[in-house]
Design a protein around this motif. Sequence first.
Motif, PDB file in Angstrom:
ATOM      1  N   GLY A  13       0.800  -1.220   0.000  1.00 43.54           N
ATOM      2  CA  GLY A  13       0.000   0.000   0.000  1.00 43.54           C
ATOM      3  C   GLY A  13       0.831   1.267   0.000  1.00 43.54           C
ATOM      4  N   TYR A  14       2.134   1.169   0.264  1.00 45.58           N
ATOM      5  CA  TYR A  14       2.991   2.352   0.323  1.00 45.58           C
ATOM      6  C   TYR A  14       2.955   3.118  -1.003  1.00 45.58           C
ATOM      7  CZ  TYR A  14       6.828   4.867   2.669  1.00 45.58           C
ATOM      8  OH  TYR A  14       7.598   5.787   3.306  1.00 45.58           O
ATOM      9  N   SER A  15       3.118   2.394  -2.105  1.00 44.61           N
ATOM     10  CA  SER A  15       3.008   2.975  -3.447  1.00 44.61           C
ATOM     11  C   SER A  15       2.694   1.841  -4.408  1.00 44.61           C
ATOM     12  CB  SER A  15       4.311   3.672  -3.855  1.00 44.61           C
ATOM     13  OG  SER A  15       5.298   2.715  -4.233  1.00 44.61           O
ATOM     14  N   GLU A  16       2.292   2.189  -5.633  1.00 49.38           N
ATOM     15  CA  GLU A  16       1.968   1.144  -6.593  1.00 49.38           C
ATOM     16  C   GLU A  16       3.201   0.323  -6.943  1.00 49.38           C
ATOM     17  OE1 GLU A  16      -0.267   2.423  -9.975  1.00 49.38           O
ATOM     18  OE2 GLU A  16      -1.949   3.141  -8.758  1.00 49.38           O
ATOM     19  N   ALA A  17       4.370   0.966  -7.056  1.00 52.44           N
ATOM     20  CA  ALA A  17       5.587   0.221  -7.381  1.00 52.44           C
ATOM     21  C   ALA A  17       5.948  -0.751  -6.267  1.00 52.44           C
ATOM     22  CB  ALA A  17       6.744   1.193  -7.635  1.00 52.44           C
ATOM     23  N   VAL A  18       5.831  -0.311  -5.035  1.00 58.05           N
ATOM     24  CA  VAL A  18       6.074  -1.209  -3.902  1.00 58.05           C
ATOM     25  C   VAL A  18       5.101  -2.382  -3.960  1.00 58.05           C
ATOM     26  CG1 VAL A  18       5.913  -1.436  -1.393  1.00 58.05           C
ATOM     27  CG2 VAL A  18       7.113   0.521  -2.388  1.00 58.05           C
ATOM     28  N   ASN A  19       3.841  -2.086  -4.256  1.00 57.66           N
ATOM     29  CA  ASN A  19       2.846  -3.154  -4.352  1.00 57.66           C
ATOM     30  C   ASN A  19       3.233  -4.209  -5.386  1.00 57.66           C
ATOM     31  OD1 ASN A  19       1.294  -1.778  -2.472  1.00 57.66           O
ATOM     32  ND2 ASN A  19      -0.123  -0.935  -3.976  1.00 57.66           N
ATOM     33  N   TYR A  20       3.715  -3.767  -6.538  1.00 59.95           N
ATOM     34  CA  TYR A  20       4.083  -4.720  -7.587  1.00 59.95           C
ATOM     35  C   TYR A  20       5.270  -5.583  -7.160  1.00 59.95           C
ATOM     36  CZ  TYR A  20       0.927  -2.497 -10.959  1.00 59.95           C
ATOM     37  OH  TYR A  20      -0.181  -2.023 -11.619  1.00 59.95           O
ATOM     38  N   GLY A  21       6.209  -4.990  -6.428  1.00 68.23           N
ATOM     39  CA  GLY A  21       7.338  -5.779  -5.946  1.00 68.23           C
ATOM     40  C   GLY A  21       6.914  -6.815  -4.922  1.00 68.23           C
ATOM     41  N   ILE A  22       5.992  -6.428  -4.045  1.00 68.34           N
ATOM     42  CA  ILE A  22       5.487  -7.385  -3.063  1.00 68.34           C
ATOM     43  C   ILE A  22       4.687  -8.475  -3.753  1.00 68.34           C
ATOM     44  CG2 ILE A  22       3.942  -7.689  -1.079  1.00 68.34           C
ATOM     45  CD1 ILE A  22       4.739  -4.872  -0.163  1.00 68.34           C
ATOM     46  N   GLU A  23       3.866  -8.088  -4.722  1.00 67.34           N
ATOM     47  CA  GLU A  23       3.096  -9.085  -5.476  1.00 67.34           C
ATOM     48  C   GLU A  23       4.022 -10.133  -6.097  1.00 67.34           C
ATOM     49  OE1 GLU A  23      -0.093  -9.283  -9.176  1.00 67.34           O
ATOM     50  OE2 GLU A  23       1.523  -7.803  -9.202  1.00 67.34           O
ATOM     51  N   LYS A  24       5.095  -9.694  -6.704  1.00 68.82           N
ATOM     52  CA  LYS A  24       6.029 -10.636  -7.338  1.00 68.82           C
ATOM     53  C   LYS A  24       6.684 -11.521  -6.288  1.00 68.82           C
ATOM     54  CE  LYS A  24       9.480 -10.668 -11.040  1.00 68.82           C
ATOM     55  NZ  LYS A  24       8.556 -11.131 -12.092  1.00 68.82           N
ATOM     56  N   SER A  25       7.001 -10.941  -5.119  1.00 68.71           N
ATOM     57  CA  SER A  25       7.650 -11.694  -4.042  1.00 68.71           C
ATOM     58  C   SER A  25       6.733 -12.748  -3.437  1.00 68.71           C
ATOM     59  CB  SER A  25       8.123 -10.732  -2.947  1.00 68.71           C
ATOM     60  OG  SER A  25       9.043  -9.791  -3.459  1.00 68.71           O
ATOM     61  N   VAL A  26       5.429 -12.550  -3.566  1.00 65.66           N
ATOM     62  CA  VAL A  26       4.446 -13.542  -3.108  1.00 65.66           C
ATOM     63  C   VAL A  26       4.191 -14.578  -4.192  1.00 65.66           C
ATOM     64  CG1 VAL A  26       2.021 -13.889  -2.462  1.00 65.66           C
ATOM     65  CG2 VAL A  26       3.324 -11.993  -1.455  1.00 65.66           C
ATOM     66  N   LYS A  27       3.835 -14.127  -5.381  1.00 65.08           N
ATOM     67  CA  LYS A  27       3.396 -15.034  -6.437  1.00 65.08           C
ATOM     68  C   LYS A  27       4.526 -15.832  -7.072  1.00 65.08           C
ATOM     69  CE  LYS A  27      -0.772 -12.405  -7.541  1.00 65.08           C
ATOM     70  NZ  LYS A  27      -1.533 -11.631  -8.565  1.00 65.08           N
ATOM     71  N   GLU A  28       5.749 -15.266  -7.065  1.00 68.34           N
ATOM     72  CA  GLU A  28       6.883 -15.963  -7.661  1.00 68.34           C
ATOM     73  C   GLU A  28       7.984 -16.244  -6.645  1.00 68.34           C
ATOM     74  OE1 GLU A  28       8.329 -14.104 -11.244  1.00 68.34           O
ATOM     75  OE2 GLU A  28       6.342 -13.264 -11.694  1.00 68.34           O
TER      76      GLU A  28
END
Length: 259
Positions: A13-28
Amino acid sequence: MRNKLLLRADDLGYSEAVNYGIEKSVKEGLINNVGIMLNMRATKHGYHLLKDQDIAFGQHTNICVGRPLANPKDIPSLVESDGSFKSSNTYRNTEEDFVVFEEALIEIEAQYQQFLYLFKRKPDYFEGHAITSKTFFKALEYFAKENNLKYSGVPDGEDPNISIGSDASIFVGETKIYMVMESMDKDYDPWETLKNMAENAHEDGVDMMICHPGYLDDFILNHSSLLIPRTKEVAMLIDERMKAFLDERGMEFVGYRDL
């Protein structure tokens, strides 16, 4: 007996870019515990990226970035004249703990209600975004106890704004957690941090690494002092060599829901 490892990502939630990095760290990658900041413009963006994942979600309570969810007039000790939160810099550069306990509880409650609204359930764990205020963490612990939440605090004597060493520990319920967070170190190498944790795993508890994976955009560049380490952590967490190394070490991945 296999050693237990808990990998946690803060700052969804910090920023959209942070969100995408967390998403990748979860899904991959290896992350299966994610703390969400409830008051940010990118909160709902991060929620929708990960809401269907079978992971533990925590309330990463934030009172130093963005605007509060409570009425600023009700929490004057936490906000600037424009109604935005006082920054982490302000906390670091002030010797006095200016946070008023009752006001911290008001904002904690507001963010808790937002978590309930989004997820339709209680958080799997409950903690706070690092600032230099003992009053804030006392309020978090008090709120967690009052609402029967799984509180994951900061080890006694440790400053959440600097490194937390491998022998620092807390209890989450009845489980002893050895907490490591080295992302603020000058020459931080997340690969070495996690490798050292696995090679020196504790037998009497769970070893936890607090990560801040993310990519960078204009908002994070202008609102956080933690930058390049976020991208390094994404790369480490999705690296197949790290996955193989941890598997060879016999590490068992656990989440807050297992504690």
